[in-house]
Design a protein around this motif. Structure first.
Motif, mmCIF file in Angstrom:
data_model
loop_
_atom_site.group_PDB
_atom_site.id
_atom_site.type_symbol
_atom_site.label_atom_id
_atom_site.label_comp_id
_atom_site.label_asym_id
_atom_site.label_seq_id
_atom_site.Cartn_x
_atom_site.Cartn_y
_atom_site.Cartn_z
ATOM 1 N N ILE A 26 39.678 47.976 49.274
ATOM 2 C CA ILE A 26 39.069 46.842 48.566
ATOM 3 C C ILE A 26 40.125 46.074 47.787
ATOM 4 O O ILE A 26 40.155 44.836 47.787
ATOM 5 C CB ILE A 26 37.947 47.328 47.618
ATOM 6 C CG1 ILE A 26 36.737 47.800 48.422
ATOM 7 C CG2 ILE A 26 37.524 46.226 46.644
ATOM 8 C CD1 ILE A 26 35.654 48.460 47.592
ATOM 9 N N SER A 36 36.112 35.966 41.431
ATOM 10 C CA SER A 36 35.685 36.411 40.096
ATOM 11 C C SER A 36 35.555 37.935 40.011
ATOM 12 O O SER A 36 35.471 38.497 38.939
ATOM 13 C CB SER A 36 34.370 35.753 39.697
ATOM 14 O OG SER A 36 33.351 36.169 40.571
ATOM 15 N N LEU A 37 35.531 38.602 41.181
ATOM 16 C CA LEU A 37 35.511 40.067 41.169
ATOM 17 C C LEU A 37 36.897 40.634 40.861
ATOM 18 O O LEU A 37 37.027 41.776 40.417
ATOM 19 C CB LEU A 37 35.067 40.610 42.535
ATOM 20 C CG LEU A 37 33.628 40.332 42.956
ATOM 21 C CD1 LEU A 37 33.399 40.818 44.379
ATOM 22 C CD2 LEU A 37 32.644 41.014 42.025
ATOM 23 N N TYR A 38 37.922 39.837 41.103
ATOM 24 C CA TYR A 38 39.283 40.344 40.951
ATOM 25 C C TYR A 38 40.020 39.740 39.763
ATOM 26 O O TYR A 38 40.759 40.421 39.072
ATOM 27 C CB TYR A 38 40.098 40.051 42.229
ATOM 28 C CG TYR A 38 39.603 40.777 43.435
ATOM 29 C CD1 TYR A 38 38.686 40.190 44.306
ATOM 30 C CD2 TYR A 38 40.050 42.064 43.723
ATOM 31 C CE1 TYR A 38 38.234 40.870 45.425
ATOM 32 C CE2 TYR A 38 39.606 42.749 44.837
ATOM 33 C CZ TYR A 38 38.699 42.139 45.689
ATOM 34 O OH TYR A 38 38.248 42.812 46.799
ATOM 35 N N ALA A 39 39.848 38.408 39.598
ATOM 36 C CA ALA A 39 40.653 37.709 38.585
ATOM 37 C C ALA A 39 39.906 37.632 37.265
ATOM 38 O O ALA A 39 38.675 37.685 37.227
ATOM 39 C CB ALA A 39 40.973 36.301 39.081
ATOM 40 N N HIS A 40 40.689 37.488 36.204
ATOM 41 C CA HIS A 40 40.083 37.287 34.889
ATOM 42 C C HIS A 40 39.302 35.985 34.890
ATOM 43 O O HIS A 40 39.795 34.959 35.355
ATOM 44 C CB HIS A 40 41.175 37.248 33.814
ATOM 45 C CG HIS A 40 41.646 38.608 33.423
ATOM 46 N ND1 HIS A 40 41.774 39.007 32.125
ATOM 47 C CD2 HIS A 40 41.994 39.674 34.172
ATOM 48 C CE1 HIS A 40 42.189 40.260 32.086
ATOM 49 N NE2 HIS A 40 42.334 40.687 33.316
ATOM 50 N N HIS A 41 38.121 36.039 34.350
ATOM 51 C CA HIS A 41 37.244 34.872 34.372
ATOM 52 C C HIS A 41 37.833 33.715 33.576
ATOM 53 O O HIS A 41 37.627 32.547 33.911
ATOM 54 C CB HIS A 41 35.855 35.233 33.843
ATOM 55 C CG HIS A 41 35.180 36.287 34.668
ATOM 56 N ND1 HIS A 41 34.029 36.917 34.270
ATOM 57 C CD2 HIS A 41 35.493 36.829 35.862
ATOM 58 C CE1 HIS A 41 33.670 37.796 35.193
ATOM 59 N NE2 HIS A 41 34.538 37.760 36.166
#
Lengths: 228, 126
Positions: free
Chosen positions: B17, B70-75
């Motif tokens: 993932i 948005s699952l990986y990076a800072h929002h």
């Protein structure tokens, strides 16, 4: 605020799953590595809850990676004694025949006060009565006292008797416990007869335990939470 | 002992993932960078229409990649990039192409930064 609420719920679910994956060993005596994992998981879990700009997956992945590493390390420790001693250390004898091994105590950084406190917790107040005291890998001290200093057993008194099976839980909070074996099924059918004789229904019972020989203990439900 | 295969599977799944996330971020970053450079060139040529069109395509593309990113990076970083896209579009609309070029340069940098942050480099690990 709703985001924080749901994140806390999701993380609770994932942490519970993770702890279950680690198994019952985690819930009992903690090895040093397991203790570290427990602290790390609790700290990591709080990050996505406190800071909603952090993706949830950044909280979930580290938790499961740590859990997986712990399970793998435990699995390898089961197979390899050498690996186990590297990860968890080895039990160390600190008292033998009433004499404290001061060198081992210094190596463990275990003070005399710590040692005496551990002995007292096991109702040993005199070091000279100790045959062996061993500091386990969890930090707990196991004690075996000298012959004549420890409590008498029925075997030493030449008393005969039978091994007793512990009572089985039959009813919990007004419901029969699911039958898991022929023995529990038998006890349950005896319990139903017993309740009939006492003019009680299962819903009246808060707790009921029983043995194969038909001895039952009942705690009835009361309205105000006080049991009888 | 069944827990050990489960644990190994978990490690494998999460590493896959994570690797997929890096690949996704890279393709997003490359496309966004290309759009940003194209729009910058348009601004430097004073081609307002072309710049506006490129920025619109870039915004639509980023919008489509946003849910997975948005699952990986800072929002915060994604929101900042979003904001810069809006600012760049507005700057082009009012004809301030010089400022728009500077904003597009910032978008180019941020898109690369989001990707580089996902890489397991020495800088990120330590």
């Amino acid at each position: 605020m709703l985001v924080v609420f749901f994140r806390a719920l999701f993380l609770y679910f994932f942490i519970t799953l993770g702890v279950r994956l680690m198994g019952k060993r985690q819930l009992g005596e903690l090895q040093p590595a397991e203790f570290v994992i427990a602290i790390l998981i609790s700290n990591i879990a709080s990050l996505p809850i406190e800071d909603t700009s952090i993706p949830m997956i950044i909280g979930i992945i580290p938790i499961f990676v740590l859990v997986a590493c712990e399970v793998i390390v435990s699995g390898i420790s089961l197979k390899s004694r050498r690996f186990r001693s590297i990860i968890s250390g080895r039990p160390v004898v600190v008292i033998h025949d009433g004499v404290i091994d001061q060198k081992n105590l210094r190596t463990l950084r275990f003070s005399v006060d710590d040692l005496l406190a551990s002995l007292r917790q096991q109702n040993v107040f005199d070091v000279s009565t100790v045959w062996y005291a061993i500091v386990e890998t969890t930090g707990k001290v196991s004690v075996i006292q000298k012959y004549g200093e420890s409590p008498v057993t029925s075997k030493e008194l030449n008393l005969t008797g039978e091994n007793e099976t512990p009572p089985t839980l039959v009813v919990s909070d007004g419901k029969f416990i699911e039958e898991t074996s022929k023995e529990t099924a038998l006890i349950q059918s005896q319990a139903k007869e017993f309740l009939k004789r006492k003019h009680l229904t299962v819903r009246d019972v808060f707790l009921m335990t029983g043995t194969k020989d038909g001895t039952f203990t009942i705690v009835k439900k009361t309205k105000k939470g006080k049991s009888s | 002992m069944k827990r050990v295969p489960v644990a190994i599977s978990i490690l494998l799944i999460f590493s896959i993932i994570a690797a997929l996330g890096i690949f996704y971020a890279k393709t997003t970053c490359n496309t966004m960078s290309q759009y940003a450079l194209d729009a910058q060139e348009s601004c430097e040529r004073n081609d307002q229409a072309s710049a506006a069109q490129t920025i619109n395509r870039m915004s639509a593309y980023f919008e489509s990649r946003h849910p997975v990113l948005s699952l990986y990076a800072h929002h915060d970083e994604l929101e900042s990039l979003d904001t810069n896209l809006v600012v760049a579009a507005e700057q082009v609309r009012v004809g301030n192409l010089t400022l728009a070029a500077a904003t597009l340069s910032e978008i180019h940098f941020m898109a690369n930064h989001i990707y580089e942050r996902e890489l397991p480099s020495f800088h990120n690990l330590f």
